[in-house]
Design an enzyme around this catalytic site. Structure first.
Site, short mmCIF file in Angstrom:
data_model
loop_
_atom_site.label_atom_id
_atom_site.label_comp_id
_atom_site.label_asym_id
_atom_site.label_seq_id
_atom_site.Cartn_x
_atom_site.Cartn_y
_atom_site.Cartn_z
N ASP A 83 0.86 -1.17 0.00
CA ASP A 83 0.00 0.00 0.00
C ASP A 83 0.90 1.23 0.00
O ASP A 83 2.02 1.20 0.52
CB ASP A 83 -0.90 -0.03 1.24
CG ASP A 83 -1.98 1.03 1.19
OD1 ASP A 83 -2.03 1.81 0.22
OD2 ASP A 83 -2.79 1.08 2.14
N ASP A 131 -7.92 -7.59 0.57
CA ASP A 131 -7.06 -7.68 1.75
C ASP A 131 -7.80 -7.11 2.94
O ASP A 131 -8.71 -6.29 2.78
CB ASP A 131 -5.75 -6.91 1.55
CG ASP A 131 -5.94 -5.41 1.80
OD1 ASP A 131 -5.57 -4.93 2.89
OD2 ASP A 131 -6.49 -4.72 0.90
N CYS A 166 -11.97 -28.15 7.93
CA CYS A 166 -10.80 -27.30 7.67
C CYS A 166 -9.53 -28.15 7.59
O CYS A 166 -9.35 -29.11 8.35
CB CYS A 166 -10.65 -26.25 8.76
SG CYS A 166 -9.22 -25.15 8.54
N CYS A 219 -6.40 -26.87 8.07
CA CYS A 219 -5.26 -26.19 8.69
C CYS A 219 -4.64 -27.03 9.81
O CYS A 219 -5.26 -27.97 10.34
CB CYS A 219 -5.67 -24.81 9.21
SG CYS A 219 -6.50 -24.80 10.82
N CYS A 254 -6.73 -27.22 13.12
CA CYS A 254 -7.91 -28.10 13.08
C CYS A 254 -7.53 -29.57 12.97
O CYS A 254 -8.27 -30.43 13.45
CB CYS A 254 -8.80 -27.70 11.91
SG CYS A 254 -9.65 -26.11 12.17
N HIS A 291 -5.57 -20.66 11.39
CA HIS A 291 -6.91 -21.10 11.01
C HIS A 291 -7.66 -20.03 10.23
O HIS A 291 -8.22 -20.30 9.16
CB HIS A 291 -7.72 -21.51 12.23
CG HIS A 291 -9.16 -21.74 11.85
ND1 HIS A 291 -9.58 -22.88 11.19
CD2 HIS A 291 -10.25 -20.94 11.97
CE1 HIS A 291 -10.87 -22.78 10.94
NE2 HIS A 291 -11.30 -21.61 11.40
#
Length: 379
Positions: A92, A267, A305, A307, A310, A336
């Site tokens: 940015d 984002d 999930c 991840c 999880c 997560h």
């Protein structure tokens, strides 16, 4: 930007599935980009991000300029090498951070003068300066300097601000014409909440050959229905052959709605910030892991999930970590939430490819009924 840098592969209504190519990789779109303001996504290491399949992260020009300094980063081979991040980086311009300083900044034709929030030292950001900083960082995608007006700004101020943003964009283009190097540069459309000014901004910026275009100035305190209305009005006006980026937005429903409107890139700090506060997003809806009901819950946070959190830990353990304020809580929760947001974009892409995006949007809407109700009610 050559035609090969961004390619649209499938559409479903206005929703688009594409591929964006940068000097550091190929990015499937739609994409959610984790925010690493100072060159680090909070609580996570680059290998964590690689494990969840993030192809691009964000850095912030304002913060990296002040600390550790863009020239110091440049001497160390750029932000990719400095942060050991092999993927793409979007930075940015720092305009939003500067303008949020309020009493610490002064806007004029040359640029924006501001005082550092760290030590009070005085600095000047010009359109040329922010590009110089981003080139020192070696950003794959650089954002131009713009003014983000607050929600509620009157028409006269917004029109004046828009004209200044356009002049700054022209100076940026003059300082860094297309083909100067491998860094891509995106223009930022503004215009507040006035549709005719949004149209003027798009027309003026699209007359310049930016590599992509962003929609700025949303999620600044406005009711959600106004944000969605302006989003649906503005996105289709942007060039169809170039990537579209909705800056700083937002929730899963915001992202799914933005994709439906034709946006490609998103984002937001929400997934990592909320992770540190114990708010977690799941395929079953949003939960707060600090609640007592999870104290003896041996099930995974989200059975659907992929991840690390999880696959390896129970809700009871995650609640224990959060209640104990263990640092591991920040890491697992952030892993997560970012997995959820990245998978949201991946699943949206697949739905577009298969021609079932409306069903996908309906599913996401059903997961967040309170937010959907606020959008429908205009609050």
């Amino acid at each position: 930007m050559s035609q090969s840098v961004f390619t649209i592969e499938h559409t479903d209504g206005a929703a688009r599935a594409g591929v964006l190519r940068t000097a550091h990789g190929t990015i499937p779109t739609p994409i959610f980009m984790p925010v690493g303001t100072v060159g680090s996504v909070k609580a996570l290491a680059p290998d964590d991000l690689a494990a969840i399949g993030a192809p691009i992260i964000l850095g912030n020009t304002y913060h990296l300029y002040l600390r550790p300094g863009d020239e110091l980063v440049h001497r160390r081979g750029g932000l990719h090498k400095f942060a050991s991040w092999p993927g793409s980086i979007l930075t940015d311009s720092g305009g939003f951070q500067v303008f949020s300083l309020s009493s610490l900044r002064k806007i004029r034709e040359e640029g924006v003068e501001f005082r550092s929030h760290l030590d009070g030292s005085k600095h000047l950001f010009t359109p040329e300066k922010v590009l110089e900083i981003q080139r020192n960082l070696n950003s794959d995608i650089m954002m131009v300097l713009d003014e983000c007006v607050p929600f509620g700004a009157d028409y006269a101020y917004t029109e004046k601000s828009l004209a200044l943003t356009t002049r700054w964009a022209k100076r940026a283009m003059d300082a860094y014409p297309p083909g100067s190097a491998h860094n891509l540069m995106f223009g930022i459309t503004q215009g507040g909440f006035y549709k005719d000014l949004r149209e003027r901004s798009v027309n003026e910026l699209c007359a310049m050959d930016f590599d992509g275009f962003a929609i700025g100035g949303l999620s600044v305190g406005e009711p959600k229905d106004k944000m969605y209305d302006l989003l649906y009005h503005t996105a289709p006006l942007l060039p169809g052959e170039k990537p579209r980026y909705l800056m700083g937005v937002g929730t899963p429903l915001d992202i799914a709605t933005g994709i439906h409107a034709g946006v490609d890139m998103f984002d937001c700090v929400l997934p990592t910030r909320n992770a540190r506060n114990g708010t977690l997003y799941t395929s079953l809806g949003k939960i707060n892991i600090k609640r007592r009901e999870f104290a003896e819950d041996d099930g995974p946070l989200d059975p659907n999930c992929r991840c690390y959190a999880c696959r390896n830990f129970s809700r009871a353990y995650l609640r224990h970590l959060y209640a104990s304020q263990e640092l591991l809580s920040f890491r697992l929760n952030s892993l997560h939430n970012l997995t959820y947001f990245l998978d949201l974009a991946r699943n949206a892409r697949q739905a577009i490819v298969e021609g079932r995006y409306m069903d996908f949007l309906a599913k996401i809407t059903a997961l967040y009924p309170d937010e959907a109700a606020r959008a429908a009610a205009g609050s």
